[in-house]
Design a protein around this motif. Structure first.
Motif, mmCIF file in Angstrom:
data_model
loop_
_atom_site.group_PDB
_atom_site.id
_atom_site.type_symbol
_atom_site.label_atom_id
_atom_site.label_comp_id
_atom_site.label_asym_id
_atom_site.label_seq_id
_atom_site.Cartn_x
_atom_site.Cartn_y
_atom_site.Cartn_z
ATOM 1 N N VAL A 88 0.833 -1.201 0.000
ATOM 2 C CA VAL A 88 0.000 0.000 0.000
ATOM 3 C C VAL A 88 0.872 1.258 0.000
ATOM 4 N N GLU A 89 0.523 2.204 -0.854
ATOM 5 C CA GLU A 89 1.223 3.488 -0.840
ATOM 6 C C GLU A 89 0.657 4.354 0.280
ATOM 7 N N VAL A 90 1.532 4.964 1.027
ATOM 8 C CA VAL A 90 1.073 5.814 2.121
ATOM 9 C C VAL A 90 1.668 7.212 1.947
ATOM 10 N N PRO A 91 0.989 8.060 1.202
ATOM 11 C CA PRO A 91 1.516 9.393 0.928
ATOM 12 C C PRO A 91 1.703 10.167 2.236
ATOM 13 N N GLY A 92 2.762 10.938 2.277
ATOM 14 C CA GLY A 92 2.970 11.810 3.435
ATOM 15 C C GLY A 92 3.606 11.129 4.627
ATOM 16 N N VAL A 93 3.805 9.805 4.551
ATOM 17 C CA VAL A 93 4.460 9.131 5.674
ATOM 18 C C VAL A 93 5.816 8.592 5.204
ATOM 19 N N PHE A 98 8.229 5.482 9.432
ATOM 20 C CA PHE A 98 7.240 4.408 9.518
ATOM 21 C C PHE A 98 7.869 3.133 10.086
ATOM 22 N N VAL A 142 6.264 6.030 2.137
ATOM 23 C CA VAL A 142 6.071 4.590 2.079
ATOM 24 C C VAL A 142 5.464 4.155 0.737
ATOM 25 N N ASN A 143 6.259 3.458 -0.044
ATOM 26 C CA ASN A 143 5.845 2.870 -1.328
ATOM 27 C C ASN A 143 5.402 3.877 -2.385
ATOM 28 N N GLN B 390 -4.612 1.756 4.104
ATOM 29 C CA GLN B 390 -3.385 2.335 4.660
ATOM 30 C C GLN B 390 -3.316 2.082 6.158
ATOM 31 N N TYR B 393 -2.374 -1.469 6.717
ATOM 32 C CA TYR B 393 -0.965 -1.701 6.353
ATOM 33 C C TYR B 393 -0.047 -1.307 7.512
ATOM 34 N N MET B 407 -0.430 9.196 12.165
ATOM 35 C CA MET B 407 0.573 9.288 11.102
ATOM 36 C C MET B 407 -0.073 9.598 9.757
ATOM 37 N N GLY B 411 0.390 12.887 7.624
ATOM 38 C CA GLY B 411 0.856 12.736 6.249
ATOM 39 C C GLY B 411 -0.038 13.477 5.263
#
Ligand SMILES: Nc1ncnc2c1ncn2[C@@H]1O[C@H](COP(=O)(O)OP(=O)(O)O)[C@@H](O)[C@H]1O
Ligand SMILES: [Mg+2]
Lengths: 250, 447
Positions: A88-93, A98, A142-143, B390, B393, B407, B411
């Motif tokens: 999973v892409e986690v924008p901003g983290v 993480f 992340v990703n 998310q 995950y 978080m 983000g």
């Protein structure tokens, strides 16, 4: 280590897993194969604790405890790790932040002191070499914007950092070229230490040339229709999944 | 209704009583301007939700109060009381205003380069009244609404900044408005006037904080003029108190090739309303409007923006994000108006919102009005919740749910902070953001 008994699971009211039995002992590698849509990812998600899955029956015992009652984070602390089929892409983290949070949450649970930034970085550098991942990916979100291969490497890298007791790899091989596949397999093999166990979900037997399983199970329509040793994977490779579908009585 | 009328009378009577003591009193043009404001206010009263522009934002809580004009200065406040608002590491020309009046003991104007005039407005009225006159009321009409009218009648202070052509003001001007809570509700009417000559450059930080509890209103008007190729970075940080209300109209007149960037961050206050306008009045003018609002409890934040593309080759990029928790409410209304003949306009606008509770609400309305045919325009708005995938995950890696939620929220908001070029401002906002989010405790060191 892990005992799954007659596990039945529904998603959105539809029964997907229709009675799964599986026994994984310490140090074993189990391959789970099967056609698309047979329920492989569902099984992996249920073990990792993804919300939204309704357990209709059966049980999952992990190290003597009822796994299905545990929150996902608790499962992680107790040594379960899922390498996602679609990370999973986690924008901003930030990737590093993480992972540091993850490692330290687990250490806290184990009663160990948290790693400071320096120690964490040292550990990360050591593990990142294992999967030949570019170090600058640590600084990214992340990703986010990772290529397919980079995402899969990042999963194995995280697994190496978190050192689980049971690693579940959901089609980590799909979308990888042969070199990346070898690297990922090497990473996994390095983690095989006689006690750590793996469930390796794959659609193709190719990965099993590199990660050699002790047992192979074939999943079709939510049931394990056949179990055997490594030769079963080769058999599947030759004959395809058509006979499996028939065996499942679809 | 009768309280409202009685309260209108209160302001009229209070004005008659105080007019002679307002800054610049006795200058005919200014007296006339203030009279014009008072008359407009008598006629208009406060805006009502029946007016389209104020549909989602009720100012009844303001209307019900009888705000006094703060007259006493808060002696005894010392530099340390400003705390983190000084922004560690910030080298700036600092002007501090206490309850609407300049507080010289807290200001650090420093040495200004030749060609730069930066003064409290009340002083500027004494020192260079003609230059003040040239800017007052040019951008924000007295009659625009009850608040702008009140401001015209009552304004006491603010920043007056002029930069001569070609001059770069290297260090930012930090305009810090401090409200010290008092027993009686008071209102501060502030006006900021900024004029950048051709090719001039400046950075201005407009910053509002509160010390102690107290019901108050900050009613602000900003009138900005950017001559050709001038360049302004305008940070605005609203950290009003729990019972503070903040109403502002900011209008920027942009000439050819000028560049205006606004970072508008709304964190505190019971009610915040910003009306932000950029008027791209010549070719190749460019503006960037960034906004972030983070609300909880019963906070209400309303950002109305308007960009007018009047001439060809203008560029406007607008990007607003909101995080709303508790029973708070947000309003975003963004108009991009491309006038006939404004060919080759490049206008983008987006507003994204994250709702952290069922009771939180957002009304978002992006509006494009295009009367030219060769343009590139886009706009969009989204409202969503935390992403389940998310969240899972992060949790699957052992990050507790609350931390994971924190978080993700951080983000979501952070890419608006990232754009900020001024490091000490960015650090403070990051810090405030972490503190404001649910699960702040678990988020140490996130930046
Ligand atoms: N969220 C969902 N809602 C409804 N059906 C789902 C959902 N997720 C998976 N399924 C269905 O469950 C079945 C098994 O899916 P999955 O476990 O992803 O299979 P595999 O990983 O073996 O390809 C498929 O028929 C799929 O369509
Ligand atoms: Mg799958």
């Amino acid at each position: 280590m892990l005992t799954i008994k007659d596990l039945r699971v529904a998603v959105n009211g539809k029964e997907i897993l229709k009675g799964i039995d599986l026994e994984v002992n310490p140090g074993e590698v189990h391959a789970v194969m099967g056609p698309n849509g047979s329920g492989k990812s569902t099984l992996a998600y249920v073990l990792a604790g993804r919300p939204g899955y309704e357990v209709l029956g059966g049980e999952v015992i992990y190290e003597g405890r009822n796994l299905l009652e545990m929150d996902p984070e608790e499962r992680a602390w107790e040594g379960i790790f899922l390498a996602f089929q679609y990370p999973v892409e986690v924008p901003g983290v930030n990737n590093m932040y993480f992972l540091k949070a993850a490692v330290n949450a687990k250490r806290k649970h184990q009663g160990l002191p948290e790693l400071d930034a320096m120690d964490f970085l040292k550990l990360a550098r050591e593990k990142i070499r294992l999967v030949h991942m570019r170090e600058d990916l640590l600084k990214r979100n992340v990703n986010e914007g990772f290529s397919g291969g980079e995402k899969k490497r990042n999963e194995i890298f995280q697994m190496a950092m978190l050192e689980p007791k049971l690693g579940i790899l959901d089609e980590t091989d799909s979308g990888l070229d042969i070199d990346a596949l070898k690297t990922v397999a090497e990473g996994v093999n390095t983690l095989r230490d006689g006690r750590r166990s793996f469930i390796v979900v794959t659609h193709y037997q190719r990965l099993l040339d590199y990660i050699v399983p002790d047992h192979v199970h074939v999943l079709a329509h939510g049931r394990i229709v056949k179990s055997g040793d490594r030769s079963l994977a080769l058999e599947l490779e030759e004959q395809g999944y058509a006979w499996v579908e028939e065996a499942a009585g679809a | 209704m009768s309280t409202a009328v009685a309260n209108l009378d209160h302001y009229v009577a209070a004005f008659e009583e105080a007019a002679g003591r307002l800054p610049g009193a006795g200058m005919p043009w200014l007296d006339a301007f203030r009279r014009q404001g008072l008359a407009a206010f008598e006629r208009l009263g406060f805006p009502s939700t029946r007016q389209e522009e104020w549909k989602y934002t009720s100012v009844r809580a303001i209307e019900r109060e009888r705000f006094a004009l703060a007259t006493e200065t808060c002696a005894g406040l010392v530099e340390d009381d400003l705390g983190e608002a000084r922004m560690e590491g910030l080298e700036a020309h600092r002007f501090v205003f206490l309850n609407g009046r300049h507080a010289p003991q807290l200001s650090r104007p420093g040495k200004l380069p030749t060609g730069v005039t930066a003064l409290p407005l009340a002083e500027a009225l004494g020192m260079c009244p003609d230059r003040v006159e040239a800017l007052v009321g040019r951008r924000v009409a007295v009659e625009e609404n009850g608040f702008t009218a009140l401001n015209a009648a009552w304004f006491t202070d603010g920043l007056f900044l002029e930069v001569e052509p070609g001059v770069e003001l290297v260090h930012p001007v930090h305009v810090l408005h401090v409200t010290v809570g008092r027993d009686e509700p008071d209102a501060h009417h502030l006006r900021h006037l900024i004029h950048l000559g051709e090719g001039a450059r400046a950075v201005v930080i407009e910053h509002y904080i509160a010390l102690g509890e107290g019901v108050y209103l900050n009613n602000v008007v900003d009138e900005l003029v950017l001559q050709p190729h001038a360049h302004l970075r305008h940070y605005k940080l609203v950290q009003e108190g729990l019972q503070g209300r903040h109403i502002a109209a900011i209008d920027t007149h942009q000439l050819g090739g000028s560049h205006y960037r606004s970072h508008n961050v709304c964190l505190g206050g019971a009610l915040t309303r910003n009306e932000i306008r950029a008027d791209l009045d010549a070719e190749y003018a460019e503006c960037e409007l960034f906004g972030l609002y983070v609300t909880d409890g019963r906070q209400h934040v309303d950002n109305h923006t308007r960009v007018d593309h009047r001439k060809p080759h203008g560029t406007s990029h607008e990007f607003y994000k909101g995080v709303l928790a508790g029973r708070s409410r947000g309003v975003f209304n963004g108009v991009v108006y491309v006038h006939p003949g404004a060919q080759k306009t490049d206008a983008q606008q987006a507003n994204h919102n994250l709702l952290l509770s069922r009771e939180a609400e957002i009304d978002t309305k992006p509006q494009l009005e295009i009367y030219a045919d060769d343009v590139k325009c886009s706009h969009g708005a989204t409202v969503g919740q935390l992403d389940e995938q998310q969240l899972f995950y992060l949790r699957s890696r052992g990050i507790p749910e609350a931390t994971a939620a924190g978080m993700l929220t951080y983000g979501f908001a952070h890419d608006l902070v990232e754009h900020m070029g001024l490091e000490p401002v960015r650090r403070l906002i990051e810090e405030l953001l972490v503190r404001k989010l649910p699960h702040a405790a678990e988020l140490q060191g996130v930046g």
